[in-house]
Design an enzyme around this catalytic site. Structure first.
Site, PDB file in Angstrom:
ATOM      1  N   ASN A  35       0.809  -1.232   0.000  1.00  0.00           N
ATOM      2  CA  ASN A  35       0.000   0.000   0.000  1.00  0.00           C
ATOM      3  C   ASN A  35       0.836   1.274   0.000  1.00  0.00           C
ATOM      4  O   ASN A  35       0.466   2.255  -0.634  1.00  0.00           O
ATOM      5  CB  ASN A  35      -0.934   0.043   1.217  1.00  0.00           C
ATOM      6  CG  ASN A  35      -2.171  -0.788   1.022  1.00  0.00           C
ATOM      7  OD1 ASN A  35      -2.468  -1.252  -0.076  1.00  0.00           O
ATOM      8  ND2 ASN A  35      -2.902  -0.991   2.090  1.00  0.00           N
ATOM      9  N   GLU A  51       8.701  -8.232   4.007  1.00  0.00           N
ATOM     10  CA  GLU A  51       7.457  -8.619   4.683  1.00  0.00           C
ATOM     11  C   GLU A  51       7.596 -10.093   5.024  1.00  0.00           C
ATOM     12  O   GLU A  51       8.123 -10.866   4.236  1.00  0.00           O
ATOM     13  CB  GLU A  51       6.250  -8.397   3.765  1.00  0.00           C
ATOM     14  CG  GLU A  51       4.940  -8.925   4.275  1.00  0.00           C
ATOM     15  CD  GLU A  51       4.513  -8.357   5.612  1.00  0.00           C
ATOM     16  OE1 GLU A  51       4.194  -9.154   6.515  1.00  0.00           O
ATOM     17  OE2 GLU A  51       4.508  -7.125   5.769  1.00  0.00           O
ATOM     18  N   ASP A 112       6.097   0.057   9.145  1.00  0.00           N
ATOM     19  CA  ASP A 112       4.667  -0.026   9.435  1.00  0.00           C
ATOM     20  C   ASP A 112       4.472  -1.321  10.228  1.00  0.00           C
ATOM     21  O   ASP A 112       3.922  -2.297   9.732  1.00  0.00           O
ATOM     22  CB  ASP A 112       3.861  -0.037   8.137  1.00  0.00           C
ATOM     23  CG  ASP A 112       2.357  -0.013   8.369  1.00  0.00           C
ATOM     24  OD1 ASP A 112       1.929   0.101   9.530  1.00  0.00           O
ATOM     25  OD2 ASP A 112       1.615  -0.128   7.382  1.00  0.00           O
ATOM     26  N   CYS A 137      -0.348   1.616  13.915  1.00  0.00           N
ATOM     27  CA  CYS A 137      -1.742   1.378  14.280  1.00  0.00           C
ATOM     28  C   CYS A 137      -1.897   1.345  15.795  1.00  0.00           C
ATOM     29  O   CYS A 137      -2.977   1.050  16.300  1.00  0.00           O
ATOM     30  CB  CYS A 137      -2.251   0.082  13.648  1.00  0.00           C
ATOM     31  SG  CYS A 137      -1.341  -1.379  14.172  1.00  0.00           S
TER      32      CYS A 137
END
Length: 173
Positions: A35, A51, A112, A137
């Site tokens: 993203n 990732e 992230d 988050c």
């Protein structure tokens, strides 16, 4: 797993460094499905994205191809494993085809991380970058991780955004 590695090798085989391009390179840890990788890639000469989740790597590979993003090298690796490899100047099978560490201009880091925040090794690695883009988050782990770099970095911009409407989740950048 062999099929996954073949897909990564095919995608990564097209990535080439242009030494005449004056832009810096980006390291992205926890890239998810790409993203942030895809829109940011146009601002960098080269993006090295990692990732650990197999399904996210597959989605990122699809998104990179669908969006014709040729300057991204994608590796399925945990952030801590990657950070240790980078710091030692080593290599791993999942980094096959990556240009040599000395050819990279990794001055910007994008993280992230999951709600638990960064592991201690990656938290220390952040200090080695000129610029850090941190998407979180979890405001509590964001605050803790930012305290780790408070002596060497300053916050120049901060934003909170509701990426998941009608939930209690708040994203911070």
């Amino acid at each position: 797993e062999k099929e996954e590695e073949a897909g990564e090798e095919k995608l990564n085989a097209a990535v080439r460094l242009d030494p005449s391009d004056p832009r810096d390179d980006l390291l992205e840890l926890y890239c998810g499905n790409g993203n942030f990788t895809i829109p940011l890639a146009q601002n960098f000469r080269f993006v090295l994205a990692t990732e650990v989740a197999k399904s996210s790597v597959e989605a990122a590979r699809y998104n990179l191809t669908a969006n014709a993003t040729p300057n991204v090298f994608l590796a399925r690796m945990a952030a801590e494993e990657f950070a240790e490899t980078m710091r030692s100047g080593g290599t791993r099978r999942r980094l096959a085809g990556l240009p040599g560490w000395g050819q990279l201009r990794l001055r910007t880091l994008l993280v992230d991380p999951p709600r638990s925040g960064l592991d201690r090794f990656t938290e220390q690695l952040m200090k080695e970058f000129d610029r850090i883009l941190y998407i979180s988050c979890n405001p509590a782990t964001l605050a803790a991780n930012l305290r780790a770099v408070a002596a060497s970095h300053r916050i120049s911009r901060m934003a909170a955004f509701d990426q998941f409407p009608y939930t209690h989740h708040l994203e911070c950048g």
